[in-house]
Design a protein around this motif. Structure first.
Motif, PDB file in Angstrom:
ATOM      1  N   ASN A  12      33.764  47.220  25.952  1.00  0.00           N
ATOM      2  CA  ASN A  12      32.575  47.890  26.452  1.00  0.00           C
ATOM      3  C   ASN A  12      31.388  47.390  25.633  1.00  0.00           C
ATOM      4  O   ASN A  12      31.437  47.383  24.403  1.00  0.00           O
ATOM      5  CB  ASN A  12      32.732  49.416  26.302  1.00  0.00           C
ATOM      6  CG  ASN A  12      31.521  50.159  26.791  1.00  0.00           C
ATOM      7  OD1 ASN A  12      30.852  49.740  27.733  1.00  0.00           O
ATOM      8  ND2 ASN A  12      31.221  51.276  26.149  1.00  0.00           N
ATOM      9  N   GLN A  14      27.214  47.783  25.108  1.00  0.00           N
ATOM     10  CA  GLN A  14      25.991  48.524  25.375  1.00  0.00           C
ATOM     11  C   GLN A  14      24.872  47.914  24.544  1.00  0.00           C
ATOM     12  O   GLN A  14      25.095  47.525  23.394  1.00  0.00           O
ATOM     13  CB  GLN A  14      26.149  49.999  25.009  1.00  0.00           C
ATOM     14  CG  GLN A  14      27.198  50.728  25.802  1.00  0.00           C
ATOM     15  CD  GLN A  14      27.360  52.162  25.331  1.00  0.00           C
ATOM     16  OE1 GLN A  14      26.460  52.753  24.771  1.00  0.00           O
ATOM     17  NE2 GLN A  14      28.538  52.712  25.564  1.00  0.00           N
ATOM     18  N   GLY A  16      20.642  48.576  23.610  1.00  0.00           N
ATOM     19  CA  GLY A  16      19.487  49.444  23.775  1.00  0.00           C
ATOM     20  C   GLY A  16      18.724  49.618  22.475  1.00  0.00           C
ATOM     21  O   GLY A  16      19.184  49.210  21.405  1.00  0.00           O
ATOM     22  N   GLU A  33      34.920  50.177  17.083  1.00  0.00           N
ATOM     23  CA  GLU A  33      33.515  50.222  17.467  1.00  0.00           C
ATOM     24  C   GLU A  33      32.697  49.360  16.501  1.00  0.00           C
ATOM     25  O   GLU A  33      32.848  49.472  15.286  1.00  0.00           O
ATOM     26  CB  GLU A  33      32.999  51.660  17.436  1.00  0.00           C
ATOM     27  CG  GLU A  33      33.696  52.551  18.434  1.00  0.00           C
ATOM     28  CD  GLU A  33      33.202  53.982  18.371  1.00  0.00           C
ATOM     29  OE1 GLU A  33      32.512  54.355  17.392  1.00  0.00           O
ATOM     30  OE2 GLU A  33      33.503  54.748  19.301  1.00  0.00           O
TER      31      GLU A  33
END
Length: 62
Positions: A12, A14, A16, A33
């Motif tokens: 995953n 992401q 931002g 992570e």
């Protein structure tokens, strides 16, 4: 393992802004992570590298 070594792995991704003015790229794969923070200038350099790699890959796939 190199850039051309294929792996059957899901991740995953992401991307931002943070509330402290950084751009965070956050990767989660296999329960691990990885948050990576970059100042805006570094993030723009990374974006340019991604665009250049995409352009090269596009040319190679023709």
């Amino acid at each position: 393992m190199g850039i051309n070594t294929e792996r059957d792995m899901e991740a995953n991704l992401q991307i931002g802004p943070t509330d402290q003015g950084f751009v965070r790229i956050f990767i989660e794969a296999g329960g691990v992570e990885i948050p990576m923070d970059f100042d805006p200038e570094e993030a723009e350099e990374i974006a340019e590298e991604i665009r250049a790699a995409a352009e090269t890959a596009r040319k190679l796939s023709k």
